[in-house]
Design a protein around this motif. Structure first.
Motif: not given
Length: 310
Positions: A30-40, A59-64, A69-73, A281-287
């Motif tokens: 749940l924490l990873m899910y919420l962090a992913t949603l918030m970061g993205n 543009f591609f970062l926004r699409n990613m 958000m859909c993928y982890i949901s 989860f990692l994409n917002p941090i890395i990219y």
């Protein structure tokens, strides 16, 4: 689908049967899910509102971010609810929907990672031609091609899976519905399904991996000629991308290409986390959040929201 199966529902398996570990696992997810949603969500908002970030890369970062958000949901909320309520039942239609969405998101994620590798290659190796090669038209068409081809790809795998008969155990040894564990439950001949998986893995995963590898080989050969400062900056952006792609492809390839007669283990469930939960989860941090421009845009967005509430 109903006529081709004697099983009307499946039972998903969790990581553990102990209540304390179930709670701990659910809280972690749940924490990873919420962090992913918030970061993205922050990245989507920042790259949309800041005019300076209206470039092909963002543009591609926004699409990613939207895709992640859909993928982890697709997997995490259902897994958390099932674990806490001890309700492991999922209908055949629900299982088919989950398989379709997981394959679709994974396929589009891989194509987006490939396009982003191409974007980095053009930006570093052909900077003068960047505006022409990475035009807005190119960005839109490659995105649409990825999204629509994903529908065909996911539909083919899902349809080929649920044309089978399931008259054995209905226990899916996974915390979500995925093709390999579902195929192990079939009492039909699954050779055509396994052939489709192998061919598609070689074509899509293999093709994307080769293209990404070639792009980074060319990038690294160009970066060597840069000054030490510019070289370090280029490495700091490219290495995390290579790491995510490697983990993503290694885990998904192992799970999907593992011989079907092998027994189910917790190892499969752990590896599935690395291609369904870890990348979003990692994409917002890395990219993005390591990027100075994005961090500044996110800061402005947060300040704008803070002052608007006042």
């Amino acid at each position: 689908m109903i006529n081709s199966t004697m099983v009307t529902e499946f039972l998903l398996v969790g990581f553990t049967d102990k209540w304390e570990l179930k709670c701990l696992n659910s809280m972690l997810f749940l924490l990873m899910y919420l962090a992913t949603l918030m970061g993205n969500l922050l990245i989507i908002t920042a790259t949309t509102l800041d005019q300076n970030l209206h470039t092909p890369m963002y543009f591609f970062l926004r699409n990613m971010s939207i895709l992640d958000m859909c993928y982890i949901s697709v997997t995490v909320p259902n897994a958390c609810v099932n674990s806490l309520t001890d309700n492991r039942v999922i209908s055949v239609a629900g299982c088919a929907t989950q398989i379709f969405m997981v394959i679709y998101c994974a396929y589009v994620e891989l194509l987006f990672l490939t396009i982003m590798a191409h974007d980095r290659y053009v930006a570093i190796c052909q900077p003068l031609h960047y505006p022409v090669i990475m035009s807005h038209r190119f960005c839109v068409w490659t995105t649409l091609a990825s999204l629509f081809s994903g529908l065909l790809y996911a539909g083919a795998h899902t349809g080929n899976t649920f044309r089978l008969s399931f008259c054995q155990s209905n226990v899916v040894h996974q915390f979500f519905c995925d093709v390999p564990p579902v195929l192990r439950l079939s009492c039909s001949d699954t050779s055509s399904n396994e052939l489709l998986i192998i061919v598609s893995a070689m074509g899509v995963c293999g093709g994307c991996f080769i293209y990404i590898t070639m792009s980074y080989v060319r990038i690294l050969s160009t970066v060597i000629k840069f000054s030490s400062r510019e070289r370090g900056k280029a490495f700091s952006t490219c290495v995390p991308h290579i790491l995510v792609v490697t983990v993503f492809l290694t885990s998904i390839t192992y799970v999907y290409l593992r011989p079907s007669e092998n027994t189910e283990t917790v190892q499969d469930m752990i590896l599935s986390v690395f291609y369904t939960i870890v990348p979003p989860f990692l994409n917002p941090i890395i990219y993005s959040l390591r990027n100075k421009q994005v961090k500044e845009a996110v800061r402005k967005t947060l300040l704008r929201k803070f002052y608007s509430r006042k």
